[in-house]
Scaffold this motif. Structure first.
Motif, mmCIF file in Angstrom:
data_model
loop_
_atom_site.group_PDB
_atom_site.id
_atom_site.type_symbol
_atom_site.label_atom_id
_atom_site.label_comp_id
_atom_site.label_asym_id
_atom_site.label_seq_id
_atom_site.Cartn_x
_atom_site.Cartn_y
_atom_site.Cartn_z
ATOM 1 N N ARG A 1 5.196 -5.823 9.761
ATOM 2 C CA ARG A 1 4.077 -4.897 9.593
ATOM 3 C C ARG A 1 3.012 -5.126 10.662
ATOM 4 O O ARG A 1 2.549 -6.253 10.863
ATOM 5 N N TYR A 2 2.615 -4.011 11.305
ATOM 6 C CA TYR A 2 1.652 -4.027 12.399
ATOM 7 C C TYR A 2 0.349 -3.371 11.957
ATOM 8 O O TYR A 2 0.369 -2.330 11.285
ATOM 9 N N ASP A 3 -0.782 -3.938 12.387
ATOM 10 C CA ASP A 3 -2.063 -3.314 12.062
ATOM 11 C C ASP A 3 -2.514 -2.389 13.195
ATOM 12 O O ASP A 3 -1.783 -2.163 14.160
ATOM 13 N N GLU A 4 -3.747 -1.878 13.106
ATOM 14 C CA GLU A 4 -4.239 -0.891 14.065
ATOM 15 C C GLU A 4 -4.453 -1.471 15.463
ATOM 16 O O GLU A 4 -4.582 -0.731 16.432
ATOM 17 N N VAL B 1 4.160 4.050 6.996
ATOM 18 C CA VAL B 1 2.805 3.527 6.862
ATOM 19 C C VAL B 1 2.649 3.022 5.437
ATOM 20 O O VAL B 1 2.900 3.757 4.476
ATOM 21 N N CYS B 2 2.285 1.763 5.280
ATOM 22 C CA CYS B 2 2.137 1.194 3.942
ATOM 23 C C CYS B 2 1.008 0.165 3.939
ATOM 24 O O CYS B 2 0.537 -0.276 4.996
ATOM 25 N N LYS B 3 0.569 -0.219 2.750
ATOM 26 C CA LYS B 3 -0.568 -1.130 2.606
ATOM 27 C C LYS B 3 -0.138 -2.595 2.695
ATOM 28 O O LYS B 3 0.932 -2.979 2.235
ATOM 29 N N HIS B 4 -0.995 -3.398 3.320
ATOM 30 C CA HIS B 4 -0.846 -4.853 3.308
ATOM 31 C C HIS B 4 -2.233 -5.443 3.188
ATOM 32 O O HIS B 4 -3.093 -5.213 4.046
ATOM 33 N N GLU B 5 -2.451 -6.161 2.092
ATOM 34 C CA GLU B 5 -3.757 -6.762 1.805
ATOM 35 C C GLU B 5 -4.864 -5.719 1.875
ATOM 36 O O GLU B 5 -5.941 -5.947 2.437
ATOM 37 N N GLY B 6 -4.571 -4.528 1.344
ATOM 38 C CA GLY B 6 -5.571 -3.473 1.217
ATOM 39 C C GLY B 6 -5.777 -2.623 2.455
ATOM 40 O O GLY B 6 -6.604 -1.702 2.439
ATOM 41 N N LYS B 7 -5.052 -2.901 3.530
ATOM 42 C CA LYS B 7 -5.205 -2.125 4.768
ATOM 43 C C LYS B 7 -3.885 -1.466 5.149
ATOM 44 O O LYS B 7 -2.807 -1.979 4.864
ATOM 45 N N ASP B 8 -4.004 -0.308 5.833
ATOM 46 C CA ASP B 8 -2.808 0.384 6.312
ATOM 47 C C ASP B 8 -2.134 -0.422 7.416
ATOM 48 O O ASP B 8 -2.807 -0.959 8.316
ATOM 49 N N THR B 9 -0.813 -0.477 7.353
ATOM 50 C CA THR B 9 -0.022 -1.090 8.417
ATOM 51 C C THR B 9 1.180 -0.205 8.703
ATOM 52 O O THR B 9 1.585 0.621 7.881
ATOM 53 N N LEU B 10 1.760 -0.400 9.886
ATOM 54 C CA LEU B 10 2.974 0.306 10.280
ATOM 55 C C LEU B 10 4.154 -0.638 10.093
ATOM 56 O O LEU B 10 4.209 -1.708 10.713
ATOM 57 N N GLN B 11 5.081 -0.242 9.223
ATOM 58 C CA GLN B 11 6.202 -1.115 8.873
ATOM 59 C C GLN B 11 7.455 -0.744 9.649
ATOM 60 O O GLN B 11 7.868 0.415 9.673
ATOM 61 N N CYS B 12 8.067 -1.747 10.282
ATOM 62 C CA CYS B 12 9.312 -1.547 10.999
ATOM 63 C C CYS B 12 10.431 -1.220 10.017
ATOM 64 O O CYS B 12 10.538 -1.854 8.952
ATOM 65 N N PRO B 13 11.307 -0.252 10.357
ATOM 66 C CA PRO B 13 12.380 0.132 9.421
ATOM 67 C C PRO B 13 13.499 -0.900 9.316
ATOM 68 O O PRO B 13 14.299 -0.842 8.371
ATOM 69 N N TYR B 14 13.571 -1.863 10.251
ATOM 70 C CA TYR B 14 14.718 -2.769 10.301
ATOM 71 C C TYR B 14 14.514 -4.017 9.434
ATOM 72 O O TYR B 14 15.290 -4.296 8.528
ATOM 73 N N HIS B 15 13.451 -4.765 9.694
ATOM 74 C CA HIS B 15 13.199 -5.996 8.949
ATOM 75 C C HIS B 15 11.827 -6.021 8.280
ATOM 76 O O HIS B 15 11.410 -7.056 7.766
ATOM 77 N N GLY B 16 11.123 -4.888 8.319
ATOM 78 C CA GLY B 16 9.880 -4.778 7.564
ATOM 79 C C GLY B 16 8.667 -5.438 8.170
ATOM 80 O O GLY B 16 7.642 -5.601 7.487
#
Length: 355
Positions: free
Chosen positions: A93-96, A76-91
Motif C-alpha cells: 500500500r502506497y500513500d499520496e 484505493v483502500c484505507k490504511h490507518e484512516g488514510k487512503d492508500t493505493l493497493q498493489c493488485p499482486y501482493h497488496g
C-alpha cells in the motif's frame, strides 16, 4: 526512415518540463467504480497511474517496486484512516507521497527505504487532469483557457480522443488556415476563398498570438452551426490553442479550446473544451459539428509521414504560423539542454511584430 529525412526536433526531453493533460476528470471518475481510481494513463512514453487519495489527485509510476505489477490494476483502500493505493499482486500500500505504508506479508518488519515510487506534479483544472513529469525548472504553467468561469457562459468538456500522429502535427492542423478550403469545403469554408493573407505572429508570456478575419461573404454558404467570425488565437506552448471567435451572426463569443498530449512519439491524446455565450442550443449540436470537422481532418493528418516534424519539408509564406511554431520548439529544445535560465529565457522572451 529514409536517409534524406531528419527529425526537426532531435531532443525531446524539454517536453517533460511542461504540463500535459492525461484525461478528463469525468474519464477518471468513470474508470473505476469507486470514482477515485486507480487509472492507467501514458505520457511521453511513460506509464503512469492516477488515483485520488484523501481528495488529492496523485500521479505516479504505474509499477510496484516489489514485483513490477501495474498499480492501476489495484484499488484505493484505507490504511490507518488514510487512503492508500493497493498493489493488485501482493497488496503493498502506497500513500499520496508514493511511499509504501504496509507490506501485508511481513507487517511487523521495517519497510525498506527504497519502498517508494516516483510521484509527479498533478492538478485538476478545466475539468481535466494535468501532469508535469519534471518540475526542476518550475517555470511552466497550465495553459490559458478563456472565460472558463465567467458568469453567463456555457461550458462543454468533451471526452478526449486519440489520433495516430504527433502532438506537433495535431497543433499545426488546428492553426493551418490554408487547409480549410480543401479539407472542410462546405463545412468550415467556401473553397472559392482558398487564398488568405499572412498574419502577424507574436510571442508573449509563453504563447503564440495571432488573429484572422475570414471573408464574411462566404458565411451564407456554410451551415448555421459553423462558428464563423473573427478569430483570435492564444496558443500556450507547446500544444494548446485557445481560439476565441466573435461570431458574425450575433457578435456573441464562442471559444474553441484544444490541446494535444504526447502519449508517445506516434500517438497523441486530444482534448476539447467549448465555452460559449448562452445560445439556447443543446450541447450535443455543438459537439456533433466539431466531431464532423475532426473526422474530415483525421485521415489526412494521420496520413502524414514521417509522423514527427521533418526538417526537409518545404514551407511557403502562408505557413508563417507553423514556421514560427517550429522555430520556437527548436529553441526550447536546445535551451533546455543549457539548464533552467536558458529554458526560462526562451519560453518567456517576447517577440512582437509591427502591426
Amino acid at each position: 526512415m529514409s536517409a534524406q529525412w531528419k527529425p526537426l526536433i532531435e531532443h525531446q526531453g524539454y517536453l517533460r518540463h511542461f504540463w500535459h493533460p492525461v484525461c478528463t476528470l469525468s474519464e477518471f471518475e468513470r474508470a473505476n467504480a469507486s470514482g477515485h481510481g486507480p487509472m492507467s494513463v501514458k505520457l511521453l512514453g511513460e506509464q503512469l497511474v492516477l488515483a485520488r487519495l484523501d481528495g488529492q489527485m496523485v500521479a505516479a509510476d504505474d509499477r510496484c517496486v516489489h514485483r513490477s505489477a501495474r498499480l492501476s490494476l489495484g484499488s484505493v483502500c484505507k490504511h490507518e484512516g488514510k487512503d492508500t493505493l493497493q498493489c493488485p499482486y501482493h497488496g503493498w500500500r502506497y500513500d499520496e507521497t508514493g511511499e509504501v505504508k504496509l507490506i501485508p506479508a511481513c507487517p511487523d518488519r521495517p519497510i525498506p527505504a527504497r519502498a517508494k515510487i516516483s510521484k509527479y506534479d498533478c492538478e485538476v483544472r478545466y475539468g481535466i487532469v494535468w501532469v508535469r513529469l519534471d518540475s526542476s525548472f518550475n517555470c511552466t504553467e497550465i495553459p490559458y483557457l478563456g472565460d472558463w468561469d465567467t458568469p453567463g457562459m456555457k461550458v462543454i468538456v468533451a471526452d478526449s480522443y486519440l489520433w495516430e500522429t504527433s502532438a506537433e502535427r495535431r497543433w499545426e492542423n488546428f492553426t493551418d488556415f490554408s487547409h480549410f478550403a480543401f479539407v472542410h469545403p462546405g463545412t468550415l469554408y467556401d473553397p472559392f476563398f482558398a487564398t488568405h493573407p499572412t498574419v502577424n505572429v507574436d510571442r508573449t508570456n509563453g504563447e503564440l498570438r495571432f488573429q484572422l478575419a475570414p471573408p464574411r461573404e462566404m458565411y451564407k454558404n456554410l451551415p448555421e452551426e459553423a462558428p464563423m467570425g473573427d478569430f483570435t488565437y492564444r496558443c500556450s506552448m507547446p500544444y494548446t490553442v485557445n481560439l476565441e471567435i466573435k461570431l458574425w451572426k450575433d457578435d456573441s463569443k464562442f471559444i474553441l479550446w484544444t490541446t494535444a498530449s504526447p502519449v508517445d512519439e506516434k500517438t497523441c491524446r486530444n482534448f476539447m473544451v467549448i465555452v460559449r455565450t448562452e445560445d439556447n442550443q443543446p450541447d450535443h449540436v455543438h459537439l456533433a459539428f466539431q466531431k464532423l470537422v475532426l473526422e474530415e481532418d483525421r485521415p489526412v493528418i494521420q496520413s502524414q509521414w514521417p509522423i514527427e516534424l521533418d526538417s526537409s519539408e518545404l514551407s511557403v509564406s502562408t505557413d508563417k504560423i507553423s514556421i514560427q511554431y517550429r522555430k520556437w520548439h527548436r529553441e526550447l529544445s536546445q535551451a533546455a539542454l543549457g539548464g533552467y535560465e536558458e529554458f526560462k529565457a526562451s519560453l518567456l522572451t517576447e517577440v512582437i511584430e509591427e502591426h
